[in-house]
Design an enzyme around this catalytic site. Structure first.
Site, PDB file in Angstrom:
ATOM      1  N   ASN A 190      22.790  -0.784  -5.303  1.00  0.00           N
ATOM      2  CA  ASN A 190      21.388  -1.076  -5.564  1.00  0.00           C
ATOM      3  C   ASN A 190      20.585  -0.060  -4.751  1.00  0.00           C
ATOM      4  O   ASN A 190      20.422  -0.208  -3.538  1.00  0.00           O
ATOM      5  CB  ASN A 190      21.094  -2.510  -5.124  1.00  0.00           C
ATOM      6  CG  ASN A 190      19.659  -2.906  -5.362  1.00  0.00           C
ATOM      7  OD1 ASN A 190      18.835  -2.081  -5.775  1.00  0.00           O
ATOM      8  ND2 ASN A 190      19.337  -4.159  -5.101  1.00  0.00           N
ATOM      9  N   ARG A 210      22.601  -1.247 -10.254  1.00  0.00           N
ATOM     10  CA  ARG A 210      21.440  -2.044 -10.630  1.00  0.00           C
ATOM     11  C   ARG A 210      20.344  -1.068 -11.040  1.00  0.00           C
ATOM     12  O   ARG A 210      20.000  -0.159 -10.275  1.00  0.00           O
ATOM     13  CB  ARG A 210      20.966  -2.874  -9.443  1.00  0.00           C
ATOM     14  CG  ARG A 210      19.736  -3.646  -9.810  1.00  0.00           C
ATOM     15  CD  ARG A 210      19.049  -4.226  -8.616  1.00  0.00           C
ATOM     16  NE  ARG A 210      17.854  -4.913  -9.064  1.00  0.00           N
ATOM     17  CZ  ARG A 210      16.757  -5.023  -8.346  1.00  0.00           C
ATOM     18  NH1 ARG A 210      16.708  -4.510  -7.138  1.00  0.00           N
ATOM     19  NH2 ARG A 210      15.714  -5.669  -8.814  1.00  0.00           N
ATOM     20  N   HIS A 258      14.051  -9.636 -12.976  1.00  0.00           N
ATOM     21  CA  HIS A 258      15.010 -10.622 -12.428  1.00  0.00           C
ATOM     22  C   HIS A 258      16.027 -11.074 -13.475  1.00  0.00           C
ATOM     23  O   HIS A 258      16.582 -12.180 -13.396  1.00  0.00           O
ATOM     24  CB  HIS A 258      14.297 -11.907 -11.926  1.00  0.00           C
ATOM     25  CG  HIS A 258      13.486 -11.728 -10.683  1.00  0.00           C
ATOM     26  ND1 HIS A 258      12.313 -12.411 -10.467  1.00  0.00           N
ATOM     27  CD2 HIS A 258      13.684 -10.958  -9.581  1.00  0.00           C
ATOM     28  CE1 HIS A 258      11.810 -12.076  -9.287  1.00  0.00           C
ATOM     29  NE2 HIS A 258      12.627 -11.187  -8.728  1.00  0.00           N
ATOM     30  N   ARG A 260       2.039 -10.585  -3.966  1.00  0.00           N
ATOM     31  CA  ARG A 260       1.485 -10.212  -5.275  1.00  0.00           C
ATOM     32  C   ARG A 260       0.703 -11.369  -5.870  1.00  0.00           C
ATOM     33  O   ARG A 260       1.091 -12.529  -5.723  1.00  0.00           O
ATOM     34  CB  ARG A 260       2.614  -9.837  -6.249  1.00  0.00           C
ATOM     35  CG  ARG A 260       3.337  -8.587  -5.868  1.00  0.00           C
ATOM     36  CD  ARG A 260       4.391  -8.236  -6.908  1.00  0.00           C
ATOM     37  NE  ARG A 260       5.562  -7.697  -6.258  1.00  0.00           N
ATOM     38  CZ  ARG A 260       6.809  -7.919  -6.652  1.00  0.00           C
ATOM     39  NH1 ARG A 260       7.056  -8.658  -7.712  1.00  0.00           N
ATOM     40  NH2 ARG A 260       7.812  -7.386  -5.997  1.00  0.00           N
ATOM     41  N   GLU A 282      23.306 -11.713  -7.848  1.00  0.00           N
ATOM     42  CA  GLU A 282      23.094 -10.595  -8.775  1.00  0.00           C
ATOM     43  C   GLU A 282      24.210  -9.570  -8.688  1.00  0.00           C
ATOM     44  O   GLU A 282      24.604  -8.980  -9.687  1.00  0.00           O
ATOM     45  CB  GLU A 282      21.731  -9.958  -8.502  1.00  0.00           C
ATOM     46  CG  GLU A 282      20.599 -10.918  -8.865  1.00  0.00           C
ATOM     47  CD  GLU A 282      19.232 -10.427  -8.445  1.00  0.00           C
ATOM     48  OE1 GLU A 282      18.618  -9.693  -9.216  1.00  0.00           O
ATOM     49  OE2 GLU A 282      18.787 -10.782  -7.341  1.00  0.00           O
TER      50      GLU A 282
END
Ligand code: ADP
Length: 407
Positions: A7, A91, A180, A241, A384
């Site tokens: 990643n 990823r 996601h 956010r 993940e």
């Protein structure tokens, strides 16, 4: 199959080396502060052996070389030869409209990723750098790209189109993509397993609540809607956010405060959300602590956060036309019984009944709804890296089969 999962972020590389046959993480670690003379490599082997090294790592190419070197290390590694790395799974954040599933990485795929940089200017370039570095250091090892966006690519146009001129969709690919995806896919599949039902026969709402938060409506294995949009800024309230917003607000604030595009972008991404409302922290643990001490703004942030999730439940239950299961995951979803309780209160009329005692238990995959609850509620820690490793192993196995059939 032994798969190296990578990643690659703008200044970091996270990795896990996984044996997909027994799902064992043979080793994992990260390199932080790439680009500086004090980059930090942290490496942990399955038996607990841990090392931390600080040194100059100026780019991703060198970082990948270090990752391979530490896997090979005599004292701390887990392999004797590079050939024991059978595949690499990357990823990749944004696959645009070009990828609705994981793919074997070829020159054409790399070119397509480059063409999609405009859609994820911060994320896709380091992902590509990681791929290019592996091509150099592991030239004979097959690589697979697993996309955050791919799981949502089967969403119908009524869910992915925005109410702006259609020309802008055609010209600039402006539409909802969602993110996601690997997490939503993993936890929703796992929920079906725990329910003992076929994945393609049930309706699930999946909530990934971490620093970034998103929710997805999954109808018989297909993500039919999700809260993040063209970028990960839309939808739920997040750590920093803003999530959903009247689009006039940034324009109004720019005029009032004399802000540039970059400044308003920073405000919406870095100074909003839980942090913006509470003025205290973007960390849910800290917010709950200060809220329980009687502070008003952390309480407001908590309430806005939970209320918005609840609103999405309503919307997605209607979109799905029913519901079998809800899943919580991510740092907040997995750990905060307070958030889960607030979100699930007063939903009995929808067949959702939280078991307050089960909600307090904190470990592993678990069910937190009452036995009488029509809709089952699960907490499932996301994984993940494992999804990326399994997807990679599957694609590489198919490739091997194809090649052996040909020869
Ligand atoms: P990322 O999206 O960066 O992977 P995580 O999934 O680790 O982030 O989630 C980070 C969030 O999880 C933070 O808001 C943190 O406060 C929250 N979190 C972690 N542990 C707990 C806990 N025990 N209770 C409440 N919130 C928690």
């Amino acid at each position: 199959m032994k798969v190296l999962v990578l990643n690659c972020g703008s200044s970091s590389v996270k990795y896990q080396f996984i044996n997909t046959e027994n799902k064992l993480v043979l080793s994992k670690g990260s390199i932080e502060s790439i680009g500086s003379s004090s980059a930090i490599l942290t490496h942990q082997r399955y038996d607990g052996d841990t090392i931390k090294i600080t040194g100059e790592i100026l780019d991703h190419d060198l970082a990948i070389e270090y990752v391979i070197a530490v896997l090979l290390s005599k004292n701390h590694g887990v392999i004797k030869d590079r050939s024991e790395i059978e595949a690499v799974g990357h990823r990749v954040v944004h696959g645009g409209e070009d990828f609705s599933g994981s793919v074997l990485i070829t020159d054409t795929v790399i070119q397509t990723l480059r063409e999609n940089i405009e859609l994820a200017p911060l994320h896709n370039p380091p992902n590509i750098k990681g791929i290019v570095a592996c091509l150099k250091h592991l030239p004979d090892v097959p690589m697979v790209g697993v996309f955050d966006t791919a799981f949502h690519q089967k969403m119908p146009p009524r869910a992915f189109l925005y109410g702006i001129p259609y020309l802008l969709y055609k010209r600039y690919k402006i539409r909802r993509y969602g993110f996601h995806g690997t997490s939503h896919l993993y936890v929703s599949k796992r929920a079906a397993e725990l329910l003992g039902k076929a994945y393609d026969s049930i309706k699930i709402i999946s909530c990934h609540l971490g620093n970034g938060c998103s929710i997805a409506a999954i109808d018989r294995g297909i993500s039919i809607d999700t809260s993040m949009g063209f970028t990960p800024l839309e939808g739920l309230l997040m750590g920093t956010r803003c999530g959903d917003l009247d689009p006039s607000i940034p324009l109004h604030v720019m005029a009032k405060e004399d802000l540039t595009l970059a400044e308003v972008n920073t405000m919406l991404n870095k100074h909003s959300g839980l942090m913006g409302i509470s003025g205290v922290s973007n960390d849910m643990r800290e917010l709950i602590k200060t809220m329980n001490e009687g502070n008003e703004r952390p309480r407001l942030a908590f309430e806005v956060f939970c209320y918005r999730i609840k609103k999405y439940f309503g919307a997605y239950i209607a979109a799905l036309g029913g519901l079998d299961a809800i899943v919580f995951t991510g740092g907040i979803g997995e750990n905060s019984f307070e958030v889960r309780k607030e979100v699930l209160t007063n939903l009995e009329f929808l067949g959702i009944e939280l078991d307050d005692e089960k909600n307090l238990i904190q470990n592993g995959d678990r069910i937190i709804s009452k036995d009488s609850s029509k809709v089952k509620v699960f907490v499932i820690p996301t994984n993940e890296e494992l999804v990326i490793a399994l997807e990679t192993a599957q694609i590489v196995s198919e490739l091997r089969k194809e090649m052996s059939n040909k020869s």
